[in-house]
Design an enzyme around this catalytic site. Structure first.
Site, PDB file in Angstrom:
ATOM      1  N   ASP A 275      -5.644 -17.249  -4.261  1.00 21.94           N
ATOM      2  CA  ASP A 275      -3.826 -16.479  -3.924  1.00 21.94           C
ATOM      3  C   ASP A 275      -3.832 -14.445  -3.534  1.00 21.94           C
ATOM      4  O   ASP A 275      -2.477 -14.059  -4.213  1.00 21.94           O
ATOM      5  CB  ASP A 275      -3.048 -17.485  -4.843  1.00 21.94           C
ATOM      6  CG  ASP A 275      -4.592 -16.933  -5.863  1.00 21.94           C
ATOM      7  OD1 ASP A 275      -4.773 -15.663  -5.928  1.00 21.94           O
ATOM      8  OD2 ASP A 275      -3.322 -17.137  -7.886  1.00 21.94           O
ATOM      9  N   GLY A 276      -5.015 -14.653  -3.388  1.00 21.89           N
ATOM     10  CA  GLY A 276      -4.849 -12.772  -3.868  1.00 21.89           C
ATOM     11  C   GLY A 276      -4.910 -11.842  -4.835  1.00 21.89           C
ATOM     12  O   GLY A 276      -5.135 -10.998  -5.048  1.00 21.89           O
ATOM     13  N   GLU A 277      -5.139 -12.571  -6.229  1.00 22.83           N
ATOM     14  CA  GLU A 277      -5.127 -11.763  -7.665  1.00 22.83           C
ATOM     15  C   GLU A 277      -6.541 -11.598  -7.802  1.00 22.83           C
ATOM     16  O   GLU A 277      -7.691 -12.476  -6.856  1.00 22.83           O
ATOM     17  CB  GLU A 277      -5.122 -13.090  -8.905  1.00 22.83           C
ATOM     18  CG  GLU A 277      -3.650 -13.803  -8.632  1.00 22.83           C
ATOM     19  CD  GLU A 277      -3.597 -14.328 -10.187  1.00 22.83           C
ATOM     20  OE1 GLU A 277      -4.309 -14.659 -10.529  1.00 22.83           O
ATOM     21  OE2 GLU A 277      -2.174 -14.675 -10.378  1.00 22.83           O
TER      22      GLU A 277
ATOM     23  N   ARG B 198       0.120  13.237  -4.382  1.00 21.11           N
ATOM     24  CA  ARG B 198       1.023  13.499  -3.934  1.00 21.11           C
ATOM     25  C   ARG B 198       2.220  12.864  -4.642  1.00 21.11           C
ATOM     26  O   ARG B 198       3.142  14.044  -4.291  1.00 21.11           O
ATOM     27  CB  ARG B 198       0.827  13.618  -2.456  1.00 21.11           C
ATOM     28  CG  ARG B 198      -0.323  14.323  -1.402  1.00 21.11           C
ATOM     29  CD  ARG B 198      -0.246  13.798  -0.237  1.00 21.11           C
ATOM     30  NE  ARG B 198      -0.959  11.978  -0.456  1.00 21.11           N
ATOM     31  CZ  ARG B 198      -1.818  11.878   1.094  1.00 21.11           C
ATOM     32  NH1 ARG B 198      -0.993  11.768   2.587  1.00 21.11           N
ATOM     33  NH2 ARG B 198      -1.528  10.695   1.486  1.00 21.11           N
TER      34      ARG B 198
ATOM     35  N   LYS C 255       4.729  25.360   8.127  1.00 20.69           N
ATOM     36  CA  LYS C 255       5.594  24.662   8.318  1.00 20.69           C
ATOM     37  C   LYS C 255       6.744  23.675   7.583  1.00 20.69           C
ATOM     38  O   LYS C 255       7.068  24.132   6.385  1.00 20.69           O
ATOM     39  CB  LYS C 255       4.278  22.828   8.378  1.00 20.69           C
ATOM     40  CG  LYS C 255       4.735  22.457   7.218  1.00 20.69           C
ATOM     41  CD  LYS C 255       3.089  20.971   6.917  1.00 20.69           C
ATOM     42  CE  LYS C 255       3.554  20.491   5.665  1.00 20.69           C
ATOM     43  NZ  LYS C 255       2.301  19.487   5.587  1.00 20.69           N
TER      44      LYS C 255
ATOM     45  N   ASP D 230      -8.230  22.097   4.695  1.00 17.25           N
ATOM     46  CA  ASP D 230      -7.434  21.297   4.433  1.00 17.25           C
ATOM     47  C   ASP D 230      -7.982  20.730   2.942  1.00 17.25           C
ATOM     48  O   ASP D 230      -8.762  19.980   2.963  1.00 17.25           O
ATOM     49  CB  ASP D 230      -6.321  20.419   4.824  1.00 17.25           C
ATOM     50  CG  ASP D 230      -4.572  20.045   3.727  1.00 17.25           C
ATOM     51  OD1 ASP D 230      -4.765  20.541   2.906  1.00 17.25           O
ATOM     52  OD2 ASP D 230      -4.145  19.701   4.494  1.00 17.25           O
TER      53      ASP D 230
ATOM     54  N   THR E  82      -2.840  11.243   7.900  1.00 19.50           N
ATOM     55  CA  THR E  82      -2.633  10.667   9.360  1.00 19.50           C
ATOM     56  C   THR E  82      -2.494  11.525  10.216  1.00 19.50           C
ATOM     57  O   THR E  82      -2.145  10.925  12.154  1.00 19.50           O
ATOM     58  CB  THR E  82      -0.928  10.228   8.947  1.00 19.50           C
ATOM     59  OG1 THR E  82       0.254  11.602   9.576  1.00 19.50           O
ATOM     60  CG2 THR E  82      -0.118   9.620   7.952  1.00 19.50           C
TER      61      THR E  82
END
Length: 319
Positions: A36-38, A95, A191, A217, A222
């Site tokens: 169930d994802g737990e 962030r 920017k 950086d 992305t």
């Protein structure tokens, strides 16, 4: 008190490398999901009276890896570990250090509070997106830097025509640190962020025409910031000899498609997060196992991290 090192599923190769540097075996822990994802976590060896270290970057999928770290910490504390240290090479939600609008959470503060609630005694992080995050923690935070390691790795292929470039104002201090180590000039790209993936460049401060840019950086997510900066640098007449240096190479979403279309000769990142498989770009890895193992050993022995932290501070501008 004996060191015991456990890891979640975020970056097992790094955890194994650190364990080997420390001369210990990676602890036996079961970390899996039910149908169930737990999440189910079980420590399968005694930690009573042992100095427990949990190595887990909270990289994508961020929520899953944070949950694994919290469950591991709680399991070790309940099993009698007198001290539990989290080594988090990449800190997710860094962030989210402020509210951009009136109805948002401060995610970084919430995660810091969860770390304390789970029973962690100390956190070790590498190149946080914002060093001011230390103020969110009620437990000690040791902030290591990979800047000296990255600068050393870049040194063989820089030239007198190289220039360090910050792709935005947020990376300007980081660019200064690299520039001091490599004795190079600095340029800054200005920017405006249009969305989570797209940015617009409106100016460049510093001389880049005819020079070979080294974009620096703290992370590549992305790839939108890098893409915009590279295009702006090319339009400003830089040499088509571009490199990108970052501590954390996430390469999520459209990153690979974006970056593979750019004339970037190499991407230099650390192994703070698991390496992207089938990368379509020339990625070179700088290993963090020596840095992390040394920090763990010093903390275990109750010794100061001053000498280790000084390596990163030497690259920082004077305050």
């Amino acid at each position: 008190m004996e060191i015991c090192l456990f890891a979640g599923n975020a970056n097992l190769p790094l955890a194994q490398a650190v364990a080997e540097r420390l001369g210990v075996g990676l602890g036996d822990a079961l970390v899996r999901r039910f149908a169930d994802g737990e999440l189910h976590v079980q420590i399968r060896e005694s930690v009573r009276g042992r100095d427990v270290v949990l190595l887990q970057p909270t990289s994508p999928p961020v929520d899953e890896h944070i949950a694994e770290l919290l469950f591991l910490a709680d399991a070790c504390r309940r099993a009698g570990a007198p001290r539990v240290t989290a080594v988090v090479p990449y800190f997710g939600y860094a962030r989210h250090d402020r509210r951009a609008s009136g109805r948002e959470p401060v995610g970084a503060r919430l995660v810091a509070d969860l770390f304390t609630t789970a029973g962690l005694s100390r956190v070790v992080a590498v190149d946080l997106h914002n060093a001011a995050l230390e103020g969110f923690f009620s437990i000690p935070l040791e902030h290591l830097s990979a800047v000296p390691l990255l600068s050393d790795a870049a040194r063989p292929w820089i030239s007198e025509r190289s220039v360090i470039v910050a792709p935005d104002l947020g990376a300007a201090k980081l660019a200064d640190r690299h520039a001091r180590l490599l004795r190079l000039p600095v340029a800054v790209v200005h920017k405006t962020r249009l969305s989570g993936e797209d940015v617009s460049v409106h100016a460049i401060t510093g001389e880049v025409r005819g020079r070979s840019p080294l974009l620096v950086d703290d992370m590549i997510s992305t790839g939108g910031t890098i893409e915009a900066a590279v295009n702006a640098l090319l339009a400003a007449g830089c040499a088509p000899d571009i490199a990108v240096i970052a501590t954390h190479g996430l390469f999520v979403g459209p990153a690979m498609a974006r970056l593979s279309a750019l004339p970037v000769r190499r991407f230099l990142v650390t192994d703070s997060v698991a390496a992207a498989t089938g990368a379509a770009i020339p990625v070179e890895l700088v290993r963090l196992d020596v840095l992390l193992a040394e920090a763990i050993r010093l903390l275990h022995d109750g010794r100061s991290l001053e000498a280790l932290l000084a390596r990163g501070e030497a690259a920082r501008p004077p305050r």
